[in-house]
Design an enzyme around this catalytic site. Structure first.
Site, PDB file in Angstrom:
ATOM      1  N   LYS A 114      -8.103 -99.064 -19.183  1.00  0.00           N
ATOM      2  CA  LYS A 114      -8.197 -98.702 -17.766  1.00  0.00           C
ATOM      3  C   LYS A 114      -7.670 -99.823 -16.883  1.00  0.00           C
ATOM      4  O   LYS A 114      -7.117 -99.563 -15.820  1.00  0.00           O
ATOM      5  CB  LYS A 114      -9.622 -98.293 -17.389  1.00  0.00           C
ATOM      6  CG  LYS A 114     -10.015 -96.957 -18.008  1.00  0.00           C
ATOM      7  CD  LYS A 114     -11.169 -96.253 -17.317  1.00  0.00           C
ATOM      8  CE  LYS A 114     -11.383 -94.879 -17.954  1.00  0.00           C
ATOM      9  NZ  LYS A 114     -12.571 -94.183 -17.465  1.00  0.00           N
ATOM     10  N   LYS A 196      -5.870 -89.193 -26.881  1.00  0.00           N
ATOM     11  CA  LYS A 196      -6.988 -88.267 -26.658  1.00  0.00           C
ATOM     12  C   LYS A 196      -6.761 -87.427 -25.395  1.00  0.00           C
ATOM     13  O   LYS A 196      -6.128 -87.889 -24.440  1.00  0.00           O
ATOM     14  CB  LYS A 196      -8.319 -89.025 -26.619  1.00  0.00           C
ATOM     15  CG  LYS A 196      -8.765 -89.473 -25.274  1.00  0.00           C
ATOM     16  CD  LYS A 196     -10.245 -89.850 -25.203  1.00  0.00           C
ATOM     17  CE  LYS A 196     -10.532 -90.147 -23.738  1.00  0.00           C
ATOM     18  NZ  LYS A 196     -11.865 -90.158 -23.298  1.00  0.00           N
ATOM     19  N   LYS A 199      -9.543 -86.251 -18.937  1.00  0.00           N
ATOM     20  CA  LYS A 199      -9.597 -85.663 -17.592  1.00  0.00           C
ATOM     21  C   LYS A 199      -8.564 -86.270 -16.669  1.00  0.00           C
ATOM     22  O   LYS A 199      -8.056 -85.616 -15.778  1.00  0.00           O
ATOM     23  CB  LYS A 199     -10.967 -85.980 -16.965  1.00  0.00           C
ATOM     24  CG  LYS A 199     -12.082 -85.099 -17.371  1.00  0.00           C
ATOM     25  CD  LYS A 199     -13.234 -85.321 -16.376  1.00  0.00           C
ATOM     26  CE  LYS A 199     -14.544 -85.523 -17.085  1.00  0.00           C
ATOM     27  NZ  LYS A 199     -14.912 -86.922 -17.281  1.00  0.00           N
TER      28      LYS A 199
HETATM   29  P1  ATP Z   1     -11.797 -90.037 -17.936  1.00  0.00           P
HETATM   30  O1  ATP Z   1     -10.430 -89.499 -18.229  1.00  0.00           O
HETATM   31  O2  ATP Z   1     -12.177 -89.978 -16.477  1.00  0.00           O
HETATM   32  O3  ATP Z   1     -12.067 -91.386 -18.566  1.00  0.00           O
HETATM   33  P2  ATP Z   1     -12.896 -88.442 -20.055  1.00  0.00           P
HETATM   34  O4  ATP Z   1     -12.196 -87.128 -20.127  1.00  0.00           O
HETATM   35  O5  ATP Z   1     -12.550 -89.470 -21.063  1.00  0.00           O
HETATM   36  O6  ATP Z   1     -12.796 -89.029 -18.591  1.00  0.00           O
HETATM   37  P3  ATP Z   1     -15.780 -88.873 -19.996  1.00  0.00           P
HETATM   38  O7  ATP Z   1     -16.555 -88.443 -18.811  1.00  0.00           O
HETATM   39  O8  ATP Z   1     -15.466 -90.328 -20.132  1.00  0.00           O
HETATM   40  O9  ATP Z   1     -14.420 -88.065 -20.111  1.00  0.00           O
HETATM   41  O10 ATP Z   1     -16.496 -88.368 -21.323  1.00  0.00           O
HETATM   42  C1  ATP Z   1     -17.549 -87.425 -21.404  1.00  0.00           C
HETATM   43  C2  ATP Z   1     -17.840 -87.149 -22.859  1.00  0.00           C
HETATM   44  O11 ATP Z   1     -16.754 -86.433 -23.451  1.00  0.00           O
HETATM   45  C3  ATP Z   1     -18.011 -88.411 -23.714  1.00  0.00           C
HETATM   46  O12 ATP Z   1     -19.057 -88.202 -24.650  1.00  0.00           O
HETATM   47  C4  ATP Z   1     -16.709 -88.542 -24.431  1.00  0.00           C
HETATM   48  O13 ATP Z   1     -16.831 -89.223 -25.667  1.00  0.00           O
HETATM   49  C5  ATP Z   1     -16.317 -87.095 -24.635  1.00  0.00           C
HETATM   50  N1  ATP Z   1     -14.879 -86.924 -24.720  1.00  0.00           N
HETATM   51  C6  ATP Z   1     -13.969 -87.249 -23.765  1.00  0.00           C
HETATM   52  N2  ATP Z   1     -12.725 -86.925 -24.156  1.00  0.00           N
HETATM   53  C7  ATP Z   1     -12.847 -86.384 -25.415  1.00  0.00           C
HETATM   54  C8  ATP Z   1     -11.918 -85.852 -26.357  1.00  0.00           C
HETATM   55  N3  ATP Z   1     -10.631 -85.810 -26.078  1.00  0.00           N
HETATM   56  N4  ATP Z   1     -12.383 -85.382 -27.525  1.00  0.00           N
HETATM   57  C9  ATP Z   1     -13.711 -85.417 -27.797  1.00  0.00           C
HETATM   58  N5  ATP Z   1     -14.645 -85.898 -26.951  1.00  0.00           N
HETATM   59  C10 ATP Z   1     -14.232 -86.380 -25.763  1.00  0.00           C
END
Ligand code: ATP
Ligand code: LTN
Length: 332
Positions: A114, A196, A199
């Protein structure tokens, strides 16, 4: 003594949940409610470690709260609240920051990623993010933390912080364990299946949002990057197909062998369409329930207010004991 184990998890209101958030984390949270005491949280304080537009953050936070309910979290069974409503998280964070080393925080891959993505805003909150996450978990002495694989390193740090505190001040915190799904713990981007699904991805085609309509979901699956072969098998090197098979398995309950025989002799086009349809059908009830809930702001307010009251009562007990243990003068 508590008779059931305690679960804690959180999600950032940085946008609409992706299929990755759903499969890797959120969809597992509902079924856990019958076996465990569960506490779930929309972590708006974590979200501001990256610049957020205030009006959007407020909206995303309410949406995330309603989405968690639409994904099966029952406010009668679990405590569901918004992190900034419960002041003990910030208070415990300070104590834990003073028990966390600079070197440990510097090793966090999420911080490195980040800070590279936002070089103009490498703020102290982004750096100490894992200590606040540890505070979320330790404030309730959670036993288990259901998360996707990407959060394993943060959880490992939370365990180290708990252990260090226990060594310094005497056994107190429960050392939490990660709880990671066997299939779908890391759903990959549809456009770059070595990354991965996230969002905050700038390419909308890379990400399925759980509120996307059926046509959009099918279109995104159809455009998913795969390989130049034609066989639908789960095999090293076939990242795109492996990812689509993982998604299909997660929403249908089928295993990889079943999927391979279902699509033997068929092409990628047929498979991608089937994945898109299965995902859209699986998410349909979530979309419908979300649309119903988000209209009822008064009900949502009642739920998150009650959730915050319960969470505060619970975590204040922990915090008062921590204050005493570290040598702060008792207030009462
Ligand atoms: P950002 O992009 O804002 O960092 P993010 O999509 O990574 O957000 P988080 O809010 O950080 O989402 O994660 C919420 C939950 O979803 C966490 O338990 C994280 O491990 C899980 N998670 C996020 N992305 C994935 C993915 N691609 N596959 C499986 N689990 C995920
Ligand atoms: N860091 C997590 C969100 C999060 C969390 C938590 C998860 C904040 N506090 C406590 C589990 C337990 C993320 O980015 N997904």
């Amino acid at each position: 003594m508590k008779d059931k184990k305690l679960i804690f998890s959180g999600i950032q209101p940085t946008g609409t949940f992706t299929l990755g958030n759903y499969i890797g984390a959120v969809r597992n949270w509902g079924p856990l409610q019958d076996e465990y005491d569960c506490i779930y949280c929309v972590v708006d304080m974590h979200a501001i470690t990256v610049r957020q537009e205030p009006a959007k953050l407020r909206q995303n936070t309410l949406n995330s709260y309603a989405l968690l309910m639409a994904c099966g979290i029952d406010v009668e069974k679990s405590i569901l609240f918004i992190q900034s409503h419960v002041k003990t998280h910030a208070e415990l964070n300070w104590i834990l920051c003073c028990n966390t080393q600079f070197g440990e925080l510097s090793r966090m891959t999420q911080f490195k990623d980040k800070s590279q993505r936002h070089p103009d805003d490498v703020n102290a909150g982004l750096f100490t993010y894992p200590s606040l996450m540890a505070a979320d978990i330790l404030a309730y002495n959670a036993d288990l933390v259901p998360v996707g694989v990407d959060q394993k390193q943060h959880l490992e740090l939370a365990r180290n912080i708990a252990q260090r505190f226990n060594q310094r001040y005497g056994e107190f915190f429960t050392v939490p364990e990660p709880y990671i799904a066997e299939v779908g713990a890391k759903v990959m981007s549809l456009q770059d299946p070595t990354k991965k699904m996230s969002k905050s991805d700038e390419n909308p085609n890379a990400v399925i949002l759980i509120l996307d309509d059926k046509d959009t979901i099918i279109r995104k699956c159809r455009r998913a990057v795969t390989d130049s072969e034609s066989e639908i098998v789960y095999r090293e090197g076939k990242d795109g197909i492996n990812n689509l098979m993982t998604i299909y398995a997660s929403v249908t309950g089928k295993n990889f062998a079943d999927i391979e025989s279902e699509f033997s002799g068929k092409g990628y086009g047929d498979f991608k369409l089937a994945v898109g349809e299965a995902v859209a059908d699986h998410l349909e009830p979530v979309r419908t329930e979300f649309a119903r809930l988000i209209k009822d702001k008064a009900y949502l307010k009642q739920c998150y207010t009650a959730g915050a009251e319960k969470a505060l009562r619970y975590s204040q007990r922990t915090l008062s004991k921590v204050y005493h243990k570290i040598g702060f003068v008792d207030r009462v």
